[in-house]
Write a protein that holds these residues in place. Structure first.
Motif, PDB file in Angstrom:
ATOM      1  N   LYS A  30       0.833  -1.199   0.000  1.00 37.47           N
ATOM      2  CA  LYS A  30       0.000   0.000   0.000  1.00 37.47           C
ATOM      3  C   LYS A  30       0.869   1.250   0.000  1.00 37.47           C
ATOM      4  O   LYS A  30       0.618   2.216  -0.732  1.00 37.47           O
ATOM      5  CB  LYS A  30      -0.913  -0.012   1.223  1.00 37.47           C
ATOM      6  N   ARG A  31       1.944   1.253   0.808  1.00 36.46           N
ATOM      7  CA  ARG A  31       2.834   2.410   0.861  1.00 36.46           C
ATOM      8  C   ARG A  31       3.647   2.545  -0.418  1.00 36.46           C
ATOM      9  O   ARG A  31       3.895   3.647  -0.896  1.00 36.46           O
ATOM     10  CB  ARG A  31       3.769   2.305   2.063  1.00 36.46           C
ATOM     11  N   ARG A  33       2.789   1.686  -3.390  1.00 33.47           N
ATOM     12  CA  ARG A  33       1.906   2.238  -4.427  1.00 33.47           C
ATOM     13  C   ARG A  33       1.787   3.743  -4.256  1.00 33.47           C
ATOM     14  O   ARG A  33       1.804   4.509  -5.220  1.00 33.47           O
ATOM     15  CB  ARG A  33       0.520   1.596  -4.351  1.00 33.47           C
ATOM     16  N   SER A  34       1.656   4.171  -2.994  1.00 31.96           N
ATOM     17  CA  SER A  34       1.526   5.595  -2.709  1.00 31.96           C
ATOM     18  C   SER A  34       2.788   6.350  -3.108  1.00 31.96           C
ATOM     19  O   SER A  34       2.724   7.440  -3.687  1.00 31.96           O
ATOM     20  CB  SER A  34       1.235   5.793  -1.216  1.00 31.96           C
ATOM     21  N   HIS A  35       3.968   5.773  -2.796  1.00 32.24           N
ATOM     22  CA  HIS A  35       5.237   6.416  -3.143  1.00 32.24           C
ATOM     23  C   HIS A  35       5.374   6.577  -4.650  1.00 32.24           C
ATOM     24  O   HIS A  35       5.787   7.626  -5.143  1.00 32.24           O
ATOM     25  CB  HIS A  35       6.413   5.591  -2.616  1.00 32.24           C
ATOM     26  N   LYS A  37       2.963   6.585  -6.906  1.00 33.40           N
ATOM     27  CA  LYS A  37       1.930   7.472  -7.444  1.00 33.40           C
ATOM     28  C   LYS A  37       2.275   8.936  -7.212  1.00 33.40           C
ATOM     29  O   LYS A  37       2.027   9.797  -8.063  1.00 33.40           O
ATOM     30  CB  LYS A  37       0.583   7.138  -6.797  1.00 33.40           C
ATOM     31  N   SER A  38       2.879   9.241  -6.049  1.00 32.11           N
ATOM     32  CA  SER A  38       3.219  10.624  -5.725  1.00 32.11           C
ATOM     33  C   SER A  38       4.509  11.080  -6.386  1.00 32.11           C
ATOM     34  O   SER A  38       4.800  12.274  -6.426  1.00 32.11           O
ATOM     35  CB  SER A  38       3.348  10.777  -4.207  1.00 32.11           C
TER      36      SER A  38
END
Length: 219
Positions: A30-31, A33-35, A37-38
């Protein structure tokens, strides 16, 4: 299976990337993916195992994420890892070879394969095609019971036709990472560890590997 994932809109390469370039850190999916994406990370590196990983990856691609393989001379390829190989020494007796054959027959049987995936939707892929169907069944049962992943994310819906086709696509576009028997891998790990740390030089590394590999193969 090891796979690279790139996001659709990665941010420009900036100073924040250089601060972490070359470093590896284990984070949750989950993290990661966030990294990505940002723009805090260039891409994700995923190990996909079992029906659950396969279904989740297929769902992520359908959401628009780009899945890439590793660069090779024949184009981008996924990296397929096998289990540690089983080696039988060349001095084995006929009786020992029969024992090894019996062990492999049991290991590759349907009964053993079913036992290895029971209750584990992230079990490794089997060389038996019929076991993937059993892994799909386990996933369906888990989804019916909880409907959530370990991090409270909803479980993607299983689509047997799509997921089987996706699995075939991954296999057809993969290259195999060939491994060593565990004992031989230990030899290389130990010697290269000493070399990288500076405890031995080029000449010593070459001599040690020659002697230890020769000893291993003669046993």
């Amino acid at each position: 299976m090891r796979i690279l994932i790139l996001k659709r809109d990665p941010s420009p390469w900036g100073q924040k990337h250089h601060k972490t370039f070359g470093k590896s850190k284990n984070v949750s999916e989950k993290r990661s993916r966030s990294h990505a994406k940002s723009g805090a990370a260039l891409c994700e590196l995923l190990n996909v195992s079992g029906a659950e990983g396969l279904i989740r990856l297929r769902a992520r691609r359908e959401s628009g994420e780009r899945i890439l393989g590793y660069p090779t001379k024949n184009g981008a390829k996924y990296l397929l890892f096998g289990q540690n190989p089983i080696a039988v020494r060349n001095t084995a007796t006929d009786e020992e070879k029969k024992i090894a054959y019996t062990f492999l027959s049991i290991l590759l049987s349907r009964e053993s394969a079913i036992a290895s995936i029971k209750g584990n939707t992230y079990a490794s892929y089997s060389v038996r095609k019929d076991i993937l169907d059993e892994q799909f069944n386990l996933y369906e049962n888990k989804a019916a019971e909880s409907g959530e992943l370990g991090n409270n994310d909803p479980m993607p819906t299983l689509d047997r036709e799509k997921d089987q086709a996706f699995f075939n696509e991954l296999i057809q576009n993969a290259v195999i990472q060939r491994g060593f028997p565990f004992g031989l891998q230990q030899v290389f790990d130990e010697e290269f560890g000493d070399y990288v740390s500076g405890r031995i030089g080029d000449s010593a590394l070459t001599d040690h590997l020659k002697n230890r590999v020769r000893l291993y193969l003669s046993e």
